[in-house]
Motif scaffolding. Structure first.
Motif, short mmCIF file in Angstrom:
data_model
loop_
_atom_site.label_atom_id
_atom_site.label_comp_id
_atom_site.label_asym_id
_atom_site.label_seq_id
_atom_site.Cartn_x
_atom_site.Cartn_y
_atom_site.Cartn_z
N VAL A 198 -92.16 8.52 -45.85
CA VAL A 198 -90.99 9.41 -45.75
C VAL A 198 -90.22 9.16 -44.45
O VAL A 198 -88.99 9.03 -44.46
N THR A 199 -90.94 9.08 -43.34
CA THR A 199 -90.24 9.03 -42.04
C THR A 199 -89.49 7.73 -41.83
O THR A 199 -88.47 7.71 -41.13
N GLY A 201 -87.62 6.38 -43.80
CA GLY A 201 -86.33 6.50 -44.47
C GLY A 201 -85.29 7.25 -43.66
O GLY A 201 -84.13 7.36 -44.10
N LYS A 204 -82.06 11.34 -43.78
CA LYS A 204 -81.69 11.65 -45.16
C LYS A 204 -82.93 11.70 -46.06
O LYS A 204 -83.01 12.53 -46.96
N SER A 205 -83.90 10.84 -45.82
CA SER A 205 -85.15 10.87 -46.57
C SER A 205 -85.92 12.15 -46.26
O SER A 205 -86.44 12.82 -47.16
N ILE A 206 -85.99 12.51 -44.98
CA ILE A 206 -86.68 13.73 -44.58
C ILE A 206 -86.00 14.96 -45.18
O ILE A 206 -86.67 15.87 -45.68
N SER A 207 -84.66 14.98 -45.16
CA SER A 207 -83.93 16.13 -45.69
C SER A 207 -84.13 16.27 -47.20
O SER A 207 -84.21 17.39 -47.71
N ARG A 208 -84.19 15.15 -47.92
CA ARG A 208 -84.42 15.22 -49.37
C ARG A 208 -85.78 15.84 -49.69
O ARG A 208 -85.90 16.71 -50.56
N VAL A 209 -86.81 15.39 -48.97
CA VAL A 209 -88.15 15.94 -49.19
C VAL A 209 -88.21 17.40 -48.78
O VAL A 209 -88.75 18.25 -49.51
N THR A 366 -94.62 19.05 -44.21
CA THR A 366 -93.19 19.04 -43.93
C THR A 366 -92.91 19.27 -42.44
O THR A 366 -91.91 18.79 -41.91
N TYR A 373 -88.49 13.78 -36.76
CA TYR A 373 -87.05 13.65 -36.53
C TYR A 373 -86.66 14.19 -35.16
O TYR A 373 -85.86 13.58 -34.44
#
Length: 468
Positions: A198-199, A201, A204-209, A366, A373
Motif C-alpha cells: 500500500v505505502t 503507491g 492516493k493509494s493510502i487514501s483509497r484504502v 490503517t 504518509y
C-alpha cells in the motif's frame, strides 16, 4: 533493559509533566474562547461538510476533502481507541476517561486551527504533490525555521518509534496471537508485505484504502460497542458516575491505594487522549494539506470532526464498556487483553474478543498507513523528495521488527516522542491564532452574506481568501 526502561519512564514523566499538560489543554481552551466555542456552535455545519458532495474540479490538492479526513482518521482511530483507553484506565483508573473527554473537547478547537493553517500555508513539492502541516505554517507563518525543523524531526520520530509503527504492530501481534493463535513470525511477515504494497503507491493509494476501511470499521465498532451498552444498560449510570467522581477523587476507584493522585489521573487521560485523537500533535494537518479545497476554513471544520469521531464517540464507548464490566480492576489484565475481556463479558460470549480483534487489526493497520504518509512529508520537508525512498525502507523495516518488542517500553517511547512533537506545533498555533481568528471571521461573514442574498444552503462555501 530494566535500567533503560527506567530512564525512559523518567524522561516520559518529565516530558508529560504539568507544563505540557497546561500547554495542550490551555491552547485548546484559548482557541475555544477566541473562536467563540466553534467546536459546539459549528459542529453541525462541520458534519454536513463531511458527508456532503462538493465540487472539487479545478481545485488544488491531491485527494478529496473526505479522503484527507479518512487519512487523518486512519492514523487516529487505532490502538489508542482500544488498547490506549485500556492502558489509560489501568494507569489512572476510570477517571482518566474524563480527562480524555476534556482533552478531546478543547482538542476539537485545536484540530480546527491545525486544519485551517495546513491549507493556508501548504506548498507544492518537487513531485507536484501537496505538502503542508506544522513545519510549513511555522516556517511561513511564524518565520521560524528552527521550530519547523524540530517539528519535522520529532514527526519522523513519532512515525518511526511512536504511533506509526511499534504501538500498532505490537497491538496487532498481541490481538491476533491471543485470539486466533497465529504465530508471531507469520503475523510480522504478512503485515510487512501488506504495508509495503500500500505505502509504495503513495498518498492516493493510502487514501483509497483508508476511504474504504475507516468508515466501515468505525461503524462496525460503534455498533458492536452500542450493542454491549444496550445489553448492559443498567450498568451505564454507575460507570459514568465512577468516571466523573474518580477524575477528581482517585480513591473513589482505587479505595485509597497509595501513589494515585489527581495529577497522575490527568496525565494518563490527557496523554492517551492525545495519542488517540492527535489534537495538538500536528499530524492531522499534514493530511488536511493534501485535500482538494479552495477554503482553509472549510477543511479546518472537516478536520475538527476527526477528534469528535475518534474520542468523543469511539474512545468513550470503549471506556464505558471497560468500566461497566469491571475488567479495568483486574490486575491480571492490561492493554488488548483487558479490552478483549471487557467485550467478552459485555456480550456474555467469547465472540466479543473475535469481533474486537478484527476491528483492532484493521484500525491499527490503517494507522500504520497514515503515519507512513506523515513521516514521509516530514522527511520531504527536511531532506527533499529524494530521501523519501530511504525513509520508506526504514519504516517498513521497523514495521517488520515491531512484533518483537515489549508493550510497556513501546507505550513509554510513544509518549515521549508524541510530547516532543506537540511542543513546536502548539507554539505555532498560539503564534498564529490571530490568523486563524481572522480567516474564520471572514469566512462566516461571507457565508452569512451569501445565504442572505441567495438563500444558499450551508454547504455552499465561500472561496478561500488569497494567501501569500
Amino acid at each position: 533493559m530494566e535500567r533503560f526502561t527506567l530512564i525512559l519512564e523518567q524522561i516520559d514523566s518529565f516530558v508529560w509533566g504539568p507544563p505540557l499538560l497546561i500547554l495542550l489543554v490551555g491552547t485548546g481552551l484559548y482557541l475555544t474562547m477566541r473562536l467563540g466555542l466553534i467546536q459546539v456552535v459549528r459542529l453541525p455545519l462541520a458534519l454536513k461538510y463531511v458527508f456532503a458532495k462538493t465540487q472539487e474540479k479545478g481545485m488544488q490538492g491531491d485527494v478529496s476533502s473526505f479522503a484527507a479526513l479518512c487519512i487523518a482518521l486512519s492514523a487516529t482511530i487505532g490502538t489508542g481507541n482500544i488498547v490506549g483507553v485500556a492502558t489509560a484506565v489501568k494507569a489512572g483508573g476510570p477517571g482518566a476517561i474524563f480527562w480524555m473527554w476534556v482533552a478531546a473537547f478543547f482538542g476539537m478547537a485545536t484540530k480546527y486551527a491545525e486544519g485551517l493553517l495546513a491549507v493556508k500555508y501548504r506548498v507544492v513539492d518537487a513531485n507536484g504533490e501537496m505538502s503542508g502541516g506544522p513545519m510549513y505554517y511555522i516556517e511561513r507563518g511564524l518565520n521560524n525555521r528552527f521550530l519547523a525543523k524540530m517539528f519535522a524531526l520529532f514527526g519522523i520520530g513519532v512515525a518511526f518509534f511512536g504511533i506509526g509503527t511499534f504501538a500498532q504492530v505490537n497491538a496487532i501481534k498481541d490481538a491476533a496471537n491471543l485470539t486466533f493463535h497465529i504465530p508471531v513470525p507469520v503475523i510480522a511477515v504478512v503485515l510487512t508485505v501488506l504495508v509495503t504494497m500500500v505505502t509504495l503507491g503513495g498518498v492516493k493509494s493510502i487514501s483509497r484504502v483508508a476511504s474504504r476501511i475507516v468508515p466501515f470499521m468505525a461503524l462496525f465498532f460503534i455498533l458492536l460497542s452500542g450493542l454491549i451498552m444496550f445489553l448492559n444498560i443498567g450498568q451505564i449510570p454507575a460507570a459514568v458516575s465512577l468516571i466523573i467522581e474518580s477524575a477528581f477523587n482517585p480513591q473513589a476507584a482505587f479505595g485509597g491505594a497509595a501513589g494515585i493522585s489527581v495529577i497522575m489521573v490527568m496525565r494518563s487521560g490527557i496523554a492517551r487522549g492525545v495519542f488517540s485523537n492527535e489534537s495538538g500533535l500536528g499530524s492531522a494537518p499534514i493530511a488536511a494539506a493534501a485535500a482538494k479545497t479552495d477554503s482553509c476554513v472549510h477543511q479546518g471544520l472537516i478536520a475538527m470532526t476527526g477528534t469528535f469521531f475518534d474520542s468523543i464517540v469511539i474512545c468513550t464507548m470503549t471506556g464505558i464498556v471497560i468500566v461497566m464490566t469491571g475488567c479495568w480492576n483486574d490486575p491480571a489484565l492490561a492493554g488488548a487483553a483487558m479490552t478483549n475481556m471487557a467485550f467478552n463479558t459485555g456480550l456474555g460470549s467469547d465472540i466479543g474478543q473475535y469481533l474486537l480483534t478484527i476491528a483492532l487489526i484493521f484500525f491499527a493497520f490503517t494507522t500504520i498507513l497514515g503515519w507512513n504518509y506523515y513521516g514521509e512529508r516530514c522527511t520531504e520537508y527536511l531532506f527533499g523528495v529524494k530521501a523519501i525512498k530511504g525513509y520508506k525502507i526504514i519504516y517498513i523495516a521497523l514495521v517488520a521488527s515491531g512484533s518483537f518488542l515489549q508493550l510497556g517500553l513501546i507505550w513509554t517511547l510513544a509518549d515521549i516522542v508524541n510530547g516532543l512533537m506537540a511542543i513546536p506545533n502548539l507554539i505555532g498555533l498560539l503564534g498564529l491564532s490571530g490568523v486563524v481568528a481572522s480567516e474564520t471571521k471572514a469566512y462566516f461573514a461571507d457565508l452569512k452574506e451569501k445565504q442572505g442574498a441567495m438563500g444558499a444552503k450551508p454547504e455552499a462555501q465561500p472561496a478561500m481568501r488569497a494567501t501569500e
